[in-house]
Structure formats: C-alpha cells, structure tokens
Design a protein around this motif. Structure first.
Motif, mmCIF file in Angstrom:
data_model
loop_
_atom_site.group_PDB
_atom_site.id
_atom_site.type_symbol
_atom_site.label_atom_id
_atom_site.label_comp_id
_atom_site.label_asym_id
_atom_site.label_seq_id
_atom_site.Cartn_x
_atom_site.Cartn_y
_atom_site.Cartn_z
ATOM 1 N N ALA A 69 6.788 6.843 -10.383
ATOM 2 C CA ALA A 69 8.005 7.203 -11.130
ATOM 3 C C ALA A 69 8.315 6.182 -12.221
ATOM 4 O O ALA A 69 8.805 6.541 -13.299
ATOM 5 N N TYR A 70 8.031 4.914 -11.944
ATOM 6 C CA TYR A 70 8.320 3.833 -12.893
ATOM 7 C C TYR A 70 7.046 2.985 -13.043
ATOM 8 O O TYR A 70 6.860 1.997 -12.333
ATOM 9 N N HIS A 107 0.801 -1.234 0.000
ATOM 10 C CA HIS A 107 0.000 0.000 0.000
ATOM 11 C C HIS A 107 0.831 1.279 0.000
ATOM 12 O O HIS A 107 0.360 2.314 -0.487
ATOM 13 N N HIS A 108 2.050 1.236 0.557
ATOM 14 C CA HIS A 108 2.788 2.477 0.780
ATOM 15 C C HIS A 108 4.175 2.538 0.140
ATOM 16 O O HIS A 108 4.729 3.622 0.011
ATOM 17 N N VAL A 109 4.742 1.401 -0.224
ATOM 18 C CA VAL A 109 6.085 1.420 -0.808
ATOM 19 C C VAL A 109 6.023 1.342 -2.332
ATOM 20 O O VAL A 109 6.605 2.173 -3.035
ATOM 21 N N LEU A 110 5.312 0.352 -2.844
ATOM 22 C CA LEU A 110 5.267 0.195 -4.304
ATOM 23 C C LEU A 110 4.493 1.301 -5.024
ATOM 24 O O LEU A 110 4.929 1.733 -6.107
ATOM 25 N N PRO A 111 3.371 1.814 -4.499
ATOM 26 C CA PRO A 111 2.647 2.862 -5.237
ATOM 27 C C PRO A 111 3.477 4.098 -5.578
ATOM 28 O O PRO A 111 3.438 4.556 -6.740
ATOM 29 N N PRO A 112 4.251 4.679 -4.632
ATOM 30 C CA PRO A 112 5.076 5.834 -5.026
ATOM 31 C C PRO A 112 6.128 5.476 -6.075
ATOM 32 O O PRO A 112 6.422 6.281 -6.965
#
Length: 454
Positions: free
Chosen positions: A216-217, A207-212
């Motif tokens: 960018a990628y 929920h919080h690491v992969l979305p940001p």
C-alpha cells in the motif's frame, strides 16, 4: 533525510560521513571495532568505514547454534578481514548452555553474550567506538514491534544511532541501499539460515507485517525512518518538560524522596507525568498507575516495587528504598559503654540523680537504674509491642502511639526499642516507658544517648 545514489560507492561513503558527523558518532581520528557477522549489512559497514579511511578492527561471535554454518561464517569473516588487511578477533559461545542455565530465550542469551564480549574486547583494545550494522529497516521493525506491545514515547525512537560507546552508522540507509552498494563493490556475504524462520518476533514482522504495508505504501521504510527522526526530536522536548516537573515536584531528603500530594494531583497529563516520576523507583506502567492511585487513598497505603516503597502520607507521597534484611537484635551487657546499630551510635553511662531534673532531650533516655535488668536488648519494634508511655502510666500499643505522634510509615519502620527483661523501657527517640522513669527516690540513672551516623 538526504537522498543519495547507493549504486555510487563514493556517494554512499559521503552519506555515511554526513550521518556520522550529524550524530557525532566518531571522534576525530578514532578507531572503530566493527561487529561483523558475515551478513550483507555488517560486511557493507566494515567495507564502507575502511574505504573511508577510518581505522577498523573486526570482531566476530560464533554462537555455535547452526553447526557447520556457524563455522562457515567464522571462516568467511576471517578471510574478509584478511582481504581488508585489518585485525580479526573471534570468540565462541555455548549459547544453548548459557540460555538454559540463565533460563532465558536463545535470542536474549546471544544478545547478552555478544554485547558483553564486544564491550570487554573494545575496552581491552583501547578502542573508543563499537559499531554494529543496524540499518533503517531494523529501526522501523523495532518501532512497529514496540507499538504492537504498547509503548511510551521512548519506544518511538526505534534504534538509537548512539548509546555510549556503541554506534550504528548505517541507520540512514535502507536494506535496498545496502544491497545496491554490495553489488556496486562486488562484495560477497553469507546468509544466516535462521533469518528465514518466523519463530523469532523480528522475523515475523519482517516477513509478514511490513510486506503488506509496503504494497500500500511502497516507500514505508524510508518514510517511517523520517518519522522516527521527528519522534526522537519530540522525545528531547518531552524529556526537558519531564525534568522541569521533576525539579518542581520531587524533593530528596537523604535516601528518601517526597512528592506533594496536592501539587501532583493538579498536574496534567497526570498519568504520563506520574509514570515518568515513578519510573526511576522501579515502576512499570502498571505499578506507576497504582502509585498514582495513592493520591486518592487513605494515609498509610503503599505500593512496593522491586527497589522502593511508595507510601501515602498525609500531605506527601514518600518514596523509600527497600532495605536488605539486617540483624535486628543487639545486646547491651552490663558495663558496656557503646554499641552501633544501623544508622546510630548508642552510648551508655551511669549517672547519679542529683535531683535537679531531667533535661528535655528526645535522643537521650534517663532511666531508673534500679528497674534495669542486664543484658538489655535493642531491636526493631514489631506489631503487638506495647509500653506505658511516660506521664500516662497506661498500657498502649506502639502502633497507636505512632498514630498519635503522626509518624509516616517510613518513619515507623525506622523505630527501635530498648528492652529490659522483655519489657520495653524506651521507644527510642520517641517516648520513655513510665515504669522506668526517674523519680525523687531514684539514686542512679542509666543514661542512654543516640547519635545519628551516616
């Protein structure tokens, strides 16, 4: 990694087959036990396998952690199995009770219960393959979690496609691929409300690491999945190199392992190779570093793991298994002819001194019978023990005698003594006590012989 159209069910099934063939996940004609929770991924996997002509049976675990929702999931999966016309298996766990009694986290308890039951069920049914529905994002999340905690090369391969009888046929597909397939086939599924909670580490990363990072990628999951495949291949080369070092450096003698100090010190990269060499003996990263530090320490220093002791000898690191506590005191009564101690058989006899001299045999003691007081005691040596070494007739601590004999720490730990009336008569296999020696005036000898047994 080949691309495919997830909205085309036939293309998805072809991609599934290609992945399973490439990874050798399914023997020809084999049936598959599929773990189905009721979520989109497991429903899609079961449907894909079934519509691909593969014989499946469905297994569901009710962990009783979410009340009515857990029961709802069970009913859903049972109806889904009925729709496919395949056998359905279910079990119920007291997960909270197991976690409490085992003093482990709920997630770990559920994992242990789940895989334990699934493997037992698979074996009982005679099915060769167990499949779970981990997909590419699960593997990518695992990689990021491992990197965040600190990892060796094995932490870079994410979730493996195959581990024994357990296979993960969906690792080639993303979460979006699965959602597209579910929509194309108009398949229903149930949502686990705990997936929205951030109290679990995986959910926090989801929920919080992969979305940001995805902002960018945008294609980060698929690109990381490609990298994971490269990491797996690099790990294969790494393992081959490690095994070559193991063959060159580790010599096994019985239950003990010997590593030459000078040769290991010349290895580069030392920290990595040392970690891999010591890992099978219970070393984590910290203990492996301590074991490597023994290379520059004085003889006698050691590192203890949960299963082994790594000892710095003069020219070697000696790795010995930790032995369980055993009885360390054995009595020899007058007239007794044989006893067993761990690793040895001891025979006892009385012989006449014919004056022709004593044979040189370190495994046999010739003792002046007149000096003996029964019962004799055979025991492990201990700190503070002393004797009067034969030929010296001077009191000497056994610890000092062992230094003179250049015994390694593992060798010292295997030394037994023969005691008569609280006096050490024989440091067994090493030195007779001068006070118990056979002289020209000795009439009868007690002859005690040690024979190694496996």
């Amino acid at each position: 990694m080949k691309t495919f159209n997830p909205f085309d069910p036939a293309a998805f099934r072809t991609a599934l087959r290609d992945f399973m063939d490439r990874e050798s996940l399914l023997p020809a004609g084999a049936a598959v036990l599929v773990a189905v929770s009721g979520g989109a991924d497991s429903v899609a996997l079961a449907h894909l396998l079934h519509t691909s002509g593969i014989t499946i049976e469905i297994a569901h675990c009710n962990f009783r952690l979410r009340g009515k929702e857990s029961d709802r999931d069970e009913v859903f999966v049972q109806k889904f199995a009925a729709q496919l016309g395949v056998p359905f298996h279910v079990t119920h766990f007291d997960t909270n009770g197991y976690a409490s009694s085992s003093r482990i986290a709920i997630q770990e308890a559920a994992r242990l219960l789940r895989y334990g039951w699934l493997e037992e069920l698979r074996t009982r049914l005679g099915i060769s393959v167990l499949a779970t529905a981990h997909q590419m994002q699960d593997s990518v999340e695992t990689l990021w979690m491992n990197l965040s905690k600190g990892t060796g090369i094995s932490g870079l391969h994410g979730i493996l496609p195959k581990q024994g009888a357990l296979v993960r046929p969906l690792l080639f597909a993303t979460r979006e691929d699965v959602a597209a397939y579910m929509a194309a086939e108009q398949l229903a599924f149930v949502e686990d409300s705990s997936n929205a909670s951030d109290k679990y580490t995986r959910n926090y990363f989801r929920h919080h690491v992969l979305p940001p990072l995805r902002e960018a990628y945008p294609d980060i999951v698929r690109q990381t999945g490609v990298s994971i495949e490269r990491f797996r291949e690099a790990e294969m080369l790494y393992r081959q190199a490690v095994e070559e070092y193991r063959k060159k450096l580790v010599e096994q003698k019985g239950e003990e392992y010997f590593i030459p100090v000078l040769k290991l010190k010349q290895v580069k990269p030392l920290a990595t190779i040392a970690y891999e060499l010591f890992k099978p003996f219970g070393c984590n990263t910290h203990l492996a570093a301590q074991a490597a530090d023994l290379l520059d320490s004085m003889p006698g220093k050691f590192v203890t793991t949960a299963t082994h002791r790594i000892v710095r000898d003069r020219k070697w690191l000696i790795i010995t298994p930790l032995q369980a506590d055993i009885s360390a005191h054995f009595l020899i009564e007058e007239g007794q002819r044989e006893i067993q101690i761990p690793g040895f058989r001891i025979s006892i006899r009385i012989a006449k001194n014919d004056g022709r001299g004593i044979p040189a045999d370190g495994g046999t003691a010739y003792i002046n019978l007149a000096e003996i007081r029964f019962p004799l005691m055979v025991r492990k040596w201990k700190q503070g023990d002393y004797c009067y070494p034969l030929g010296l007739n001077k009191k000497k601590k056994l610890s000092r005698l062992f230094i003179d004999q250049k015994l390694s720490l593992p060798a010292k730990e295997k030394v037994w003594v023969l005691e008569s009336d609280k006096r050490i008569a024989w440091v067994m296999g090493i030195r007779l006590d001068h006070r118990f020696r056979v002289t020209e005036h000795t009439e009868q000898m007690l002859v005690i012989k040690m024979d190694s047994v496996s």
